[in-house]
Write a protein that holds these residues in place. Structure first.
Motif: not given
Length: 166
Positions: A73, A99, A146, A149-150
Motif C-alpha cells: 500500500n 492505489e 492508500a 485510494n482502494i
C-alpha cells in the motif's frame, strides 16, 4: 474468527468481497522498501515492523517490480538506484498499482527532484538523515491515503456461527 466484508467500487461496478480474518489481523498494512543499501533497508524494515507494518524489501527497480505482486500500500523508494531513478520509477509503480502511495527517500535532496517526484505522483519526498523523525508519521498518513485510494468500505461482521447464536 470474523469475516471481512469489503465492497470495492471500480468504475460503475460494485464487487462484494468476503474473506476470513483473525481479530488481530490488519486489513491493509504492507510497505515496500526499495533501497540499494541493505543497512538502510534493514533499519527501516525493523522500525516499520515494530510499528505493525508488514514489510517487503527490494534492492533495485527490477526486484521492486516483482515485489509489487504482493500489493504494497505504501512504497518507500530511494531516488538513486542501481538500475534506475526513483523519481522516474514512480510512474512504473503507479502503472502497476495506482492505489499505492509512494514516498521518495534521498540522501541528496534537491528542489527540482522533489517537485518532479510530486508531479509524477509521489505522496512525499524526504531527505534521509534530516527527516528521520518524519518517516513514521509520513508512512502512517500515506497508509491512510492508500486505504482511501482502494475505494473499499470495510466492515467486519461476526462469523456465521456467531450470527446463529444471536
Amino acid at each position: 474468527m470474523s469475516r471481512l466484508f469489503c465492497i470495492c467500487f471500480f468504475g460503475t461496478k460494485i464487487y462484494p468481497i468476503f474473506a476470513r480474518m483473525s481479530k488481530n489481523e490488519n486489513i491493509i498494512n504492507k510497505v515496500l522498501i526499495i533501497d540499494d543499501e541493505p543497512q538502510i533497508r534493514q533499519l527501516l524494515a525493523r522500525i516499520l515492523g515494530l510499528e505493525g507494518y508488514e514489510v517487503l524489501q527490494a534492492g533495485d527497480c527490477k526486484a521492486a517490480v516483482k515485489q509489487m505482486e504482493y500489493s504494497p500500500n505504501v512504497v518507500l523508494c530511494d531516488v538513486f538506484l542501481p538500475d534506475g531513478n526513483g523519481v522516474d520509477f514512480i510512474k512504473t509503480i503507479k502503472k502497476i498499482s495506482p492505489e499505492s502511495e509512494i514516498i521518495l527517500l534521498t540522501a541528496h535532496g534537491n528542489i527540482p527532484d522533489g517537485v518532479q517526484a510530486i508531479k509524477n505522483g509521489a505522496f512525499d519526498y524526504i531527505t534521509k538523515g534530516d527527516d528521520n523523525n518524519k518517516i513514521i508519521p509520513v508512512v502512517s498518513r500515506a497508509m491512510e491515503q492508500a486505504k482511501k485510494n482502494i475505494g473499499c468500505l470495510l466492515y467486519t461482521s461476526p462469523s456465521p456461527r456467531d450470527m446463529r447464536r444471536s
